[in-house]
Design an enzyme around this catalytic site. Sequence first.
Site, short mmCIF file in Angstrom:
data_model
loop_
_atom_site.label_atom_id
_atom_site.label_comp_id
_atom_site.label_asym_id
_atom_site.label_seq_id
_atom_site.Cartn_x
_atom_site.Cartn_y
_atom_site.Cartn_z
N GLU A 234 45.62 91.90 51.51
CA GLU A 234 46.15 90.95 50.53
C GLU A 234 46.39 91.64 49.19
O GLU A 234 47.41 91.42 48.52
CB GLU A 234 45.18 89.78 50.31
CG GLU A 234 44.82 89.04 51.58
CD GLU A 234 43.54 89.55 52.24
OE1 GLU A 234 42.79 88.71 52.78
OE2 GLU A 234 43.28 90.77 52.23
N CYS B 127 38.74 87.35 51.44
CA CYS B 127 37.42 87.42 50.81
C CYS B 127 37.51 86.79 49.42
O CYS B 127 38.58 86.43 48.95
CB CYS B 127 36.96 88.87 50.72
SG CYS B 127 37.85 89.85 49.49
N HIS C 244 42.12 95.81 50.23
CA HIS C 244 42.37 94.83 51.28
C HIS C 244 43.87 94.62 51.44
O HIS C 244 44.66 94.89 50.54
CB HIS C 244 41.67 93.52 50.96
CG HIS C 244 40.18 93.60 51.09
ND1 HIS C 244 39.36 92.51 50.97
CD2 HIS C 244 39.37 94.66 51.35
CE1 HIS C 244 38.11 92.88 51.15
NE2 HIS C 244 38.09 94.18 51.37
#
Length: 149
Positions: free
Chosen positions: A80, A106, A78
């Site tokens: 992040e 998430c 992801h």
Amino acid sequence: MNRPSWDSYFMEITRVVATRSTCMRRQVGALLVRDKRILSSGYNGSPRGLGHCFDLGCLREEMGIPSGQRQELCRGLHAEQNAIVHAAYHGINIAGSTLYVTHQPCITCAKMLINAGIVKVIFAGDYPDQISADLLAQAGIDLQPFSSL
């Protein structure tokens, strides 16, 4: 002259970062910022040196996995996660920073953000994961939906 706010400025940059994504489902961009200075950026995609989903196909699509579920069944990281990893790789301290991201993190990313010392998350788009929002709140991380107004 009408200058954008700092939040608008950094959120616009996350949208540009997201254009580098190699995910077939969702293009996500992230920035880690402290004291109005960009510390690290990341977008979602395959690990360095491995094939991209654009070229190999999406494992999640092939398996029929709905969005927001079973994130571990994906070849990509992801945005992040990549922003945190890139900062670590280059020896950049991100504790006390703000994450700007195109979508709400998430649960996996929320846990990483908590342990990385992120103090605020500003996100533009929703993601179907209430547990991540709850974890961030329990950790005292300010989770704010982005408003361009």
